[in-house]
Design an enzyme around this catalytic site. Structure first.
Site, short mmCIF file in Angstrom:
data_model
loop_
_atom_site.label_atom_id
_atom_site.label_comp_id
_atom_site.label_asym_id
_atom_site.label_seq_id
_atom_site.Cartn_x
_atom_site.Cartn_y
_atom_site.Cartn_z
N ALA A 67 15.28 -31.91 37.44
CA ALA A 67 16.07 -32.09 38.63
C ALA A 67 15.55 -33.41 39.05
CB ALA A 67 15.51 -30.99 39.68
N GLY A 114 14.60 -28.62 34.73
CA GLY A 114 15.82 -28.02 35.13
C GLY A 114 16.57 -28.23 33.68
N GLU A 169 15.73 -25.62 31.28
CA GLU A 169 16.53 -24.28 31.98
C GLU A 169 17.85 -24.32 31.66
OE1 GLU A 169 13.65 -23.14 35.40
OE2 GLU A 169 14.61 -25.11 35.68
N GLU A 192 6.72 -28.78 35.62
CA GLU A 192 6.81 -28.51 36.96
C GLU A 192 5.42 -28.35 37.61
OE1 GLU A 192 10.78 -26.94 35.75
OE2 GLU A 192 8.79 -27.09 35.09
#
Length: 261
Positions: free
Chosen positions: A67, A112, A115, A135
């Protein structure tokens, strides 16, 4: 095709390509990128010309490095929940998408980005790819499926290593633990991805969709329920022209030509 800002969308039937296109940010996720990816999924949902979707990243450094941290600035719990749910909704749409999705991971797949990759049906990596859920180093945890899908994909222990230590692992290690399906030399990567996608595209579309759904959703319920689901979709396929073509081709010792009917 399309007037998109943070992705490049190309239709090359029977394959469609989405390229995350933020090279200055290592193709990091923005809300625009997520909205555009969701729009492409909707556009291709009933497109009979397209049999397979491939996701990749611009350049040779990153598939998607996670992200864009600037999205986090000034956010409060309620607003952040709204943002992360937008990403989660697209990953769920990817799991329900009625055609195979390949993540062609040509560099970093972190946070992300990892993911997004594990929401695809197949993960093909170049030798220079690297994976991780960093993270924890920000005082956070994965928020778009990392703790859930990784545990199912590579086991609880390995998932905890990635999510709680923030480890970054190279492509060969990712392949060893089952995070990626195949690793290819960097100089042959795009060619090998194309070959893999072409092979999928030659398959029976309805059976591919049913196999995807049975694997994705039958494994989320008790085994007895999953087995009934599997038996049901297996039986449904006996009503397709592709089943007749497939069995006829097998008996006649020729290559099947599937129509998706």
């Amino acid at each position: 095709m399309g007037s998109y800002k943070d992705i490049i969308f190309e239709k090359k039937p029977p394959i469609a390509w989405v390229t995350f296109n933020r090279p200055d940010k290592l193709n990091a996720i923005s809300l625009t990128l997520i909205q555009e990816l969701g729009d492409v999924l909707d556009t291709l949902w009933d497109d009979e010309e397209i049999k397979v979707l491939v996701l990749t990243g611009t350049g040779d450094r990153a598939f998607c490095a996670g992200a864009d941290i600037t999205m986090f600035q000034g956010q409060k719990p309620n607003s952040m929940f709204h943002i992360i749910r937008k990403i989660v909704e697209v990953t769920q749409k990817m799991e329900k998408f009625p055609k195979p999705i390949i993540a062609a991971i040509n560099g970093f797949a972190l946070g992300g980005g990892c993911e997004l990759a594990i929401s695809c049906d197949f993960r093909l990596a170049s030798e220079k790819a690297a994976f991780g859920q960093p993270e924890i180093m920000l005082g956070l945890i994965p928020g778009a499926g990392g703790t859930q899908r990784l545990a199912k994909l590579i086991g609880l222990g390995r998932a905890k290593e990635l999510c709680m230590l923030g480890n970054r692992i190279p492509a060969d290690e990712a392949h060893r633990i089952g995070l990626v399906n195949m690793v290819f030399p960097t100089d042959k990567f795009k060619e090998e991805v194309q070959n893999f996608a072409n092979r999928l595209a030659e398959g029976p579309p309805v059976a591919l969709k049913m196999a995807k759904y049975a694997c994705n959703f039958g494994t989320q319920v008790p085994l007895d329920v999953g087995l009934v689901l599997e038996s049901g979709v297996f039986s449904v396929l006996f009503g397709t022209e592709d089943m007749v073509e497939g069995t006829s081709a097998f008996l006649e010792k020729r290559k099947a030509k599937f129509s998706g009917k």
